[in-house]
Structures are given as C-alpha cells and as structure tokens.
Write a protein that holds these residues in place. Structure first.
Motif, PDB file in Angstrom:
ATOM      1  N   THR A 252      -7.865   3.200   4.352  1.00 13.39           N
ATOM      2  CA  THR A 252      -6.778   4.048   3.858  1.00 13.39           C
ATOM      3  C   THR A 252      -5.910   3.182   2.938  1.00 13.39           C
ATOM      4  N   ILE A 253      -5.126   3.867   2.104  1.00 12.62           N
ATOM      5  CA  ILE A 253      -4.213   3.149   1.205  1.00 12.62           C
ATOM      6  C   ILE A 253      -3.291   2.241   2.030  1.00 12.62           C
ATOM      7  N   ASN A 254      -2.764   2.776   3.150  1.00 13.38           N
ATOM      8  CA  ASN A 254      -1.821   1.983   3.937  1.00 13.38           C
ATOM      9  C   ASN A 254      -2.442   0.709   4.491  1.00 13.38           C
ATOM     10  N   SER A 255      -3.724   0.791   4.903  1.00 12.41           N
ATOM     11  CA  SER A 255      -4.312  -0.432   5.454  1.00 12.41           C
ATOM     12  C   SER A 255      -4.566  -1.456   4.345  1.00 12.41           C
ATOM     13  N   VAL A 256      -4.854  -0.987   3.123  1.00 13.86           N
ATOM     14  CA  VAL A 256      -5.009  -1.932   2.008  1.00 13.86           C
ATOM     15  C   VAL A 256      -3.651  -2.607   1.735  1.00 13.86           C
ATOM     16  N   VAL A 257      -2.592  -1.784   1.710  1.00 16.33           N
ATOM     17  CA  VAL A 257      -1.247  -2.338   1.455  1.00 16.33           C
ATOM     18  C   VAL A 257      -0.911  -3.397   2.499  1.00 16.33           C
ATOM     19  N   GLU A 258      -1.225  -3.105   3.774  1.00 16.74           N
ATOM     20  CA  GLU A 258      -0.933  -4.077   4.839  1.00 16.74           C
ATOM     21  C   GLU A 258      -1.654  -5.397   4.607  1.00 16.74           C
ATOM     22  N   GLU A 259      -2.939  -5.313   4.219  1.00 15.15           N
ATOM     23  CA  GLU A 259      -3.715  -6.556   3.974  1.00 15.15           C
ATOM     24  C   GLU A 259      -3.099  -7.375   2.863  1.00 15.15           C
ATOM     25  N   VAL A 260      -2.654  -6.672   1.810  1.00 22.03           N
ATOM     26  CA  VAL A 260      -2.099  -7.379   0.662  1.00 22.03           C
ATOM     27  C   VAL A 260      -0.765  -8.029   1.041  1.00 22.03           C
TER      28      VAL A 260
END
Ligand code: DC
Length: 218
Positions: A205-213
C-alpha cells in the motif's frame, strides 16, 4: 549549509509522486516533481507548434520557457505565466515529455532549474535521474518500482474514477514503451543508483511504502 536531499526514482506509475508528496509533508521538506518540468517542455513545444523532429526549435523553446511553481495543497505549474496544471497530467503530455527527455541539450538546460529546488530544510526529489545525475550526493536514495501490469491497472483505475475512457491493454503497452525509451536513452537513463534502496510496490500500500522511506531517513 547544503540542504539534505532524498531522491525517489523509478518508472512511471510506480507511485513516486504520491509517496514523495506524503514523505515531503511528513518531513516538512520541499518537493521537486522533475517530471512536471519535462512535461512543461512538452506543453511549450505543443503551444509553439514545434514538430518533435525539429530539435533546434525544441531547444530554443526550452531555453525561453519561464516556469513557476506554486506549492499549496496541490501543485500549480505556470508556463510563461499561464496555469498549465490541468494539461500536465494528460497521458499525451507524458508521452511527448518522454520523447523530448531523450535530448541531451534539453536535459542540460533543465539541470540547474532542478538543482535550484535544493533548499533548507530539505528536498524530496522525484524523477528518473535524481539519484544518479541531478543529486548524486543525496544522503538518501530510493528506487521505487512495480510491475508493468500493476502500474497499468492503477493508471486504468485512476482514469475510470475520473470518468475518462480507458483501455487497459493500451495503457500497459504505452507504459512499456515509455519504460523502454526512458531506460534505453543515452543521456541520464532511468537507472537505479548503486546506493539506492530498492522498493517494489506491486503488493504494497502507499502507506507502507511511505513508512519504509521514512524509516530510511530516520
Ligand atoms: O514522471 P513523469 O511521468 O511525470 O515524467 C514524464 C517523462 O519525463 C518521463 O517519461 C521521462 C521524463 N523525465 C525524465 O526524463 N527525467 C526525469 N527526472 C523526470 C521525467
């Protein structure tokens, strides 16, 4: 002091724009959508009725264009004082942008315009060559990708939601053609910087990508 930079490179439709904007907002940093600069060249040459084969006129138009960015809730882009935001997102604009982006002279003219975005407290830069050419000294780099199928599906859904007629197979073949052109050009091709974090967002999901970054930055 030179402002810190986070670069997010990858092919079209991988979610770079959404992720970059969200990360920039969380960090309170500036945001550079470098694709919008290439897209502005595409609009400028269309406005001037310059043929894609007329390289010297494309260069002249690129040199002459005055771009203005107004960053609020949404990004407003002005070309020679006129708001071109609505035209920027068109599929046809992206395809022409990818064709003018092949020209080394055009890339050289646009280089400083992109570097000028590096301002304190920091910059999130989204594009194809942010980590390799424009900001090779960036402290954090991400290469964000997804399968062509997933990217085509996402784009298809966006268009259908906007009630724009769309054909999934056609979108996928245009995405693949754009990937090839962006990766195979000689000057500053789409490539992963050797020091970048690779993220495949196909099943994320977009949110999990944001968290990784964000984890990478902290
Ligand atoms: O990210 P985008 O879809 O808005 O970019 C449109 C085109 O612009 C892309 O297909 C290739 C070109 N581009 C580029 O060559 N280098 C960049 N840093 C950003 C975009």
């Amino acid at each position: 002091m030179l402002a810190p930079v986070l670069t997010i490179d990858g092919p079209s439709g991988a979610g770079k724009g959404t992720v970059s904007r969200l990360v920039a907002k969380k960090l309170g940093w500036h945001y550079l959508d470098s694709g919008s600069i290439y897209r502005s060249v595409a609009i400028a040459i269309q406005n001037a009725s310059v043929d894609l084969a007329n390289i010297s006129d494309i260069i002249k138009v690129t040199q002459a264009m005055v771009l203005g960015f107004e960053c609020g809730d949404t990004l407003i882009v002005k070309l020679n004082g006129i708001d071109i935001t609505d035209q920027l997102g068109l599929e046809s604009t992206g395809n022409i942008a990818s064709q003018v982006a092949v020209l080394p002279e055009v890339r050289a003219i646009l280089l400083q315009k992109q570097k000028d975005f590096r301002q304190l407290p920091g910059l999130v830069a989204d594009g194809r060559d942010m980590g390799t050419v424009v900001f090779p000294d960036a402290g954090n780099k991400v290469f964000l990708t997804a399968s062509a199928e997933k990217r085509a599906e996402r784009r298809y859904k966006q268009l259908i939601e906007k009630e724009i007629d769309a054909n999934l197979a056609k979108i996928k073949s245009e995405i693949e053609a754009r990937d090839r052109r962006d990766m195979e050009r000689e000057t500053a091709p789409l490539a992963m910087a050797s020091d970048a974090l690779y993220i495949d967002s196909s099943e994320m999901t977009i949110n999990s990508v944001v968290e990784e970054v964000i984890k990478l930055i902290r």
